[in-house]
Design a protein around this motif. Structure first.
Motif, PDB file in Angstrom:
ATOM      1  N   ARG A  83      50.596  41.783  44.042  1.00  0.00           N
ATOM      2  CA  ARG A  83      50.442  42.187  45.441  1.00  0.00           C
ATOM      3  C   ARG A  83      51.640  41.708  46.241  1.00  0.00           C
ATOM      4  O   ARG A  83      51.918  40.520  46.293  1.00  0.00           O
ATOM      5  CB  ARG A  83      49.179  41.539  46.006  1.00  0.00           C
ATOM      6  CG  ARG A  83      48.475  42.430  46.996  1.00  0.00           C
ATOM      7  CD  ARG A  83      47.266  41.752  47.527  1.00  0.00           C
ATOM      8  NE  ARG A  83      46.082  42.052  46.752  1.00  0.00           N
ATOM      9  CZ  ARG A  83      44.856  41.730  47.173  1.00  0.00           C
ATOM     10  NH1 ARG A  83      44.701  41.090  48.322  1.00  0.00           N
ATOM     11  NH2 ARG A  83      43.813  42.037  46.444  1.00  0.00           N
ATOM     12  N   TYR A 127      33.733  27.919  48.974  1.00  0.00           N
ATOM     13  CA  TYR A 127      33.726  28.420  50.352  1.00  0.00           C
ATOM     14  C   TYR A 127      32.333  28.780  50.860  1.00  0.00           C
ATOM     15  O   TYR A 127      32.167  29.129  52.021  1.00  0.00           O
ATOM     16  CB  TYR A 127      34.629  29.658  50.475  1.00  0.00           C
ATOM     17  CG  TYR A 127      36.094  29.325  50.298  1.00  0.00           C
ATOM     18  CD1 TYR A 127      36.819  28.773  51.338  1.00  0.00           C
ATOM     19  CD2 TYR A 127      36.724  29.537  49.077  1.00  0.00           C
ATOM     20  CE1 TYR A 127      38.154  28.451  51.179  1.00  0.00           C
ATOM     21  CE2 TYR A 127      38.063  29.218  48.897  1.00  0.00           C
ATOM     22  CZ  TYR A 127      38.770  28.674  49.954  1.00  0.00           C
ATOM     23  OH  TYR A 127      40.092  28.348  49.792  1.00  0.00           O
ATOM     24  N   THR A 156      37.406  30.047  42.858  1.00  0.00           N
ATOM     25  CA  THR A 156      37.622  31.277  43.626  1.00  0.00           C
ATOM     26  C   THR A 156      38.151  32.386  42.713  1.00  0.00           C
ATOM     27  O   THR A 156      38.898  32.109  41.788  1.00  0.00           O
ATOM     28  CB  THR A 156      38.663  30.987  44.725  1.00  0.00           C
ATOM     29  OG1 THR A 156      38.164  29.941  45.534  1.00  0.00           O
ATOM     30  CG2 THR A 156      38.920  32.207  45.591  1.00  0.00           C
ATOM     31  N   GLU A 215      31.220  35.983  46.922  1.00  0.00           N
ATOM     32  CA  GLU A 215      32.130  35.098  47.621  1.00  0.00           C
ATOM     33  C   GLU A 215      31.732  35.165  49.092  1.00  0.00           C
ATOM     34  O   GLU A 215      31.223  36.193  49.559  1.00  0.00           O
ATOM     35  CB  GLU A 215      33.577  35.569  47.454  1.00  0.00           C
ATOM     36  CG  GLU A 215      34.063  35.464  46.020  1.00  0.00           C
ATOM     37  CD  GLU A 215      35.572  35.661  45.897  1.00  0.00           C
ATOM     38  OE1 GLU A 215      36.235  34.727  45.426  1.00  0.00           O
ATOM     39  OE2 GLU A 215      36.076  36.729  46.264  1.00  0.00           O
ATOM     40  N   GLY A 257      45.671  31.906  45.596  1.00  0.00           N
ATOM     41  CA  GLY A 257      46.164  32.677  44.457  1.00  0.00           C
ATOM     42  C   GLY A 257      46.757  34.011  44.887  1.00  0.00           C
ATOM     43  O   GLY A 257      47.262  34.757  44.059  1.00  0.00           O
ATOM     44  N   THR A 258      46.692  34.332  46.161  1.00  0.00           N
ATOM     45  CA  THR A 258      47.208  35.623  46.616  1.00  0.00           C
ATOM     46  C   THR A 258      48.285  35.513  47.698  1.00  0.00           C
ATOM     47  O   THR A 258      48.936  36.496  48.021  1.00  0.00           O
ATOM     48  CB  THR A 258      46.084  36.518  47.183  1.00  0.00           C
ATOM     49  OG1 THR A 258      45.497  35.856  48.306  1.00  0.00           O
ATOM     50  CG2 THR A 258      45.005  36.791  46.156  1.00  0.00           C
ATOM     51  N   ARG A 313      45.113  26.665  51.308  1.00  0.00           N
ATOM     52  CA  ARG A 313      43.970  26.918  52.187  1.00  0.00           C
ATOM     53  C   ARG A 313      43.190  25.631  52.416  1.00  0.00           C
ATOM     54  O   ARG A 313      42.947  24.873  51.477  1.00  0.00           O
ATOM     55  CB  ARG A 313      43.031  27.952  51.575  1.00  0.00           C
ATOM     56  CG  ARG A 313      43.620  29.323  51.492  1.00  0.00           C
ATOM     57  CD  ARG A 313      42.547  30.383  51.241  1.00  0.00           C
ATOM     58  NE  ARG A 313      43.142  31.598  50.712  1.00  0.00           N
ATOM     59  CZ  ARG A 313      43.796  32.492  51.442  1.00  0.00           C
ATOM     60  NH1 ARG A 313      43.929  32.313  52.743  1.00  0.00           N
ATOM     61  NH2 ARG A 313      44.323  33.566  50.891  1.00  0.00           N
TER      62      ARG A 313
HETATM   63  P1  NG1 Z   1      42.969  33.228  47.478  1.00  0.00           P
HETATM   64  O1  NG1 Z   1      44.179  33.711  48.193  1.00  0.00           O
HETATM   65  O2  NG1 Z   1      43.226  32.699  46.084  1.00  0.00           O
HETATM   66  O3  NG1 Z   1      42.194  32.253  48.334  1.00  0.00           O
HETATM   67  C1  NG1 Z   1      41.575  35.396  48.230  1.00  0.00           C
HETATM   68  C2  NG1 Z   1      40.134  35.100  48.571  1.00  0.00           C
HETATM   69  C3  NG1 Z   1      39.326  35.196  47.301  1.00  0.00           C
HETATM   70  C4  NG1 Z   1      39.518  36.515  46.586  1.00  0.00           C
HETATM   71  C5  NG1 Z   1      41.004  36.856  46.455  1.00  0.00           C
HETATM   72  C6  NG1 Z   1      41.257  38.245  45.935  1.00  0.00           C
HETATM   73  C7  NG1 Z   1      39.222  33.507  50.203  1.00  0.00           C
HETATM   74  C8  NG1 Z   1      39.167  32.101  50.663  1.00  0.00           C
HETATM   75  N1  NG1 Z   1      39.989  33.753  49.129  1.00  0.00           N
HETATM   76  O4  NG1 Z   1      41.997  34.478  47.255  1.00  0.00           O
HETATM   77  O5  NG1 Z   1      37.984  34.961  47.597  1.00  0.00           O
HETATM   78  O6  NG1 Z   1      38.798  37.540  47.215  1.00  0.00           O
HETATM   79  O7  NG1 Z   1      41.686  36.712  47.700  1.00  0.00           O
HETATM   80  O8  NG1 Z   1      41.120  39.251  46.901  1.00  0.00           O
HETATM   81  O9  NG1 Z   1      38.583  34.382  50.808  1.00  0.00           O
END
Ligand code: NG1
Ligand code: ZN
Length: 528
Positions: free
Chosen positions: A27, A327, A349, A368, A499-500, A505
């Motif tokens: 992404r 979360y 997560t 989630e 991770g994105t 966080r």
């Molecule tokens: P990251 O960026 O790893 O926190 C976010 C969401 C995940 C998951 C992914 C994929 C939060 C706190 N984190 O991940 O739950 O949905 O994106 O879309 O909402």
């Protein structure tokens, strides 16, 4: 492989660019992704040869801004691709142009892939302006390796997962067409709502924020199948606004506020999808103008309460569990464990972790907090439900419950979280229980909470354990968090690298909003 060298030069990789297959695939800004798409077409073809099954490739960047895009691979049963292949995806995406063939051969060798095996790849895309050419690059990758592809065009992420699962189960899960998807889900929805005899037209009304994305298009397509059992007012349908801009599930969850562009009267139900319609959150505005969010935790609670009641009525001995992440609001976990007495599991997560944990139970409800989730039924559970539903000797109450369970199995998309399918199940439950959104909201009260993002030079120095609830490195960080948490009542806080996104966080909850805000702020200072 000659064909690959020739065609890959039409999708060249910018030298030096390094990307990672993260929590939800690749992404980033759409301009950097053409070569990645071509190569994911190659990889999906290899994966298809290896598994001797159809593989899915979805072009989307979900809740990210319109300028971004992304790609995720879908494994044969509709689940996320396995970790080893995520690794191959990263290797392939990052191989410099002249090293691509070697990288490809490496995968073929490691996985002992029979190159004469047929390959089938399903491709889907969201509504971003970059998605058309990027999904063409995927298709080019598939054909470069001689694979067959089927281009589903504009579909939601969960619809593509569904198609892959249908295809690989020879239609047992349903028909691998968008029309088949609407038919299966809507038929189950209508049968469920047949059990809600005294539901008024007012109660059948729902406002939907389509995030100006694919979900809006698909809700429109589905409407006629609903036979007026649900009246949807659709907002942010993409005709005016920008994708995910000031709207959509992620905006609503993080801002804890209504999306722009929606008209909703006090007390009425609204919901928001994200940009690829795999997340959903609900909300309402009370007579004082106060906004109330019903997130993934509230959804999991509503669904698991409904299922548990049906299991009792059906006298079926099936083990039900709810899977959450760190979360999840502390109040939801307490309510589920102490009042509802269901098993609660906490995982890292990322949907694949929740999905995996949920598979260990007869019925696994996973969500989630951000609204991504679904329900999984084991084969044995589905069989028991079916036997009872079809048993002519069963008494009426048990049979009614079994039929409701059967239709619940059919309305839910078990392959992945699905905003459309979740919406239909939630609407059916509220109708059957004759429950208002206020009553649903009152099942438990959320602890005030705050999420923050912190930019650091290297987020990977933070390492966590215990489903990301405790930091093991850098040294001293967890102790610092512990002593901050001690200052507040009913408090909890943790940090983890995203991770994105390139951020850390921070999450905090406490007895009051002020405390949650202060705690989150103090913890974010401790992260620097
Ligand atoms: P990251 O960026 O790893 O926190 C976010 C969401 C995940 C998951 C992914 C994929 C939060 C706190 N984190 O991940 O739950 O949905 O994106 O879309 O909402
Ligand atoms: Zn999404």
């Amino acid at each position: 492989l000659d064909e690959v060298s020739k065609k890959s030069s039409l999708h060249p990789k910018p030298a030096g660019l390094v990307l990672q297959y993260g929590t939800a695939g690749f992404r980033t800004n759409a301009k950097q992704l053409d070569h990645v798409m071509f190569r994911m077409g190659l990889l999906a073809t290899l994966r298809s040869k290896k598994t001797e099954a159809t593989i899915g490739v979805m072009v989307t960047a979900s809740h990210n801004p319109e300028e971004d895009n992304g790609v995720k691979l879908v494994d044969p049963m509709g689940e996320m691709v396995t970790p080893t292949w995520e690794g191959y995806a990263t290797q392939l995406a990052n191989a410099e142009q002249e090293d691509l063939l070697a990288a490809l051969k490496d995968v073929i060798e490691k996985e002992a892939i029979n190159m004469s095996q047929e390959a089938n790849v399903f491709v889907g895309k969201d509504t971003r302006s970059s998605s058309a050419s990027l999904s063409q690059a995927v298709l080019d990758g598939v054909s470069a390796l001689g694979g067959h592809s089927k281009d589903y065009g504009l579909v939601t992420t969960p619809q593509l997962h569904y198609m892959v699962c249908c295809q690989n189960t020879q239609g047992k899960y349903g028909e691998a067409t968008v029309e088949g998807y609407y038919k299966k889900l809507c038929q189950a929805f209508i049968q469920l709502t047949n059990n809600a005899s005294n539901c008024t037209d007012d109660q059948k009304h729902l406002s939907v924020d389509g995030a100006n994305g694919i979900g809006a298009l698909k809700v429109r397509e589905m409407e006629s199948h609903l036979k007026k059992e649900l009246h949807i007012s659709l907002f942010n349908d993409g005709s005016k606004g920008k994708l995910n801009h000031q709207c959509g599930a992620d905006f609503v969850k993080v801002q804890q506020n209504a999306p722009t562009g929606i008209k909703i009267n006090p007390g009425e139900r609204g919901c928001s999808f994200d940009g690829d319609a795999d997340r959903i959150v609900y909300y309402y505005i009370d007579s004082e103008g106060q906004f109330h969010l019903l997130d993934g935790d509230k959804i999991a609670t509503l669904i698991s309460t409904f299922l548990k009641e049906l299991l009792t009525q059906a006298a079926l001995d099936l083990k039900i569990a709810v899977v959450q992440t760190a979360y999840a609001n502390g109040s939801s976990t307490h309510y589920l464990e102490d009042t509802m007495k269901v098993i609660v599991r906490c995982t890292k997560t990322g949907v694949k972790h929740l999905h995996h944990a949920a598979q260990e139970f007869d019925i696994g409800v996973y969500f989630e907090a951000n609204g991504h989730g679904t329900v999984l039924f084991s084969k044995a559970a589905e069989e028991k439900i079916q036997q009872l539903a079809e048993n002519p000797g069963a008494d009426d109450e048990r049979k009614r419950a079994a039929l409701l369970l059967q239709n619940t199995v059919n309305v839910i998309n078990q392959t992945v979280g699905d905003a459309i399918s979740d919406m239909l199940l939630i609407e059916a439950i509220l109708a059957i229980k004759g429950m208002t959104i206020q009553q649903w909201d009152a099942i438990y009260s959320d602890l005030p909470n705050r999420q923050l993002k912190v930019k650091v030079s290297d987020r990977r120095v933070i390492d966590t354990t215990d489903a990301e609830r405790r930091a093991v490195s850098p040294a001293g960080l967890q102790e610092a968090i512990d002593s901050l948490v001690k200052k507040y009542r009913q408090a909890r806080s943790f940090v983890r690298p995203s991770g994105t996104e390139d951020v850390v966080r921070v999450y905090a909850e406490a007895e009051t909003q002020e405390s949650a805000d202060d705690l989150a702020h103090e913890v974010s200072l401790a992260v620097y």
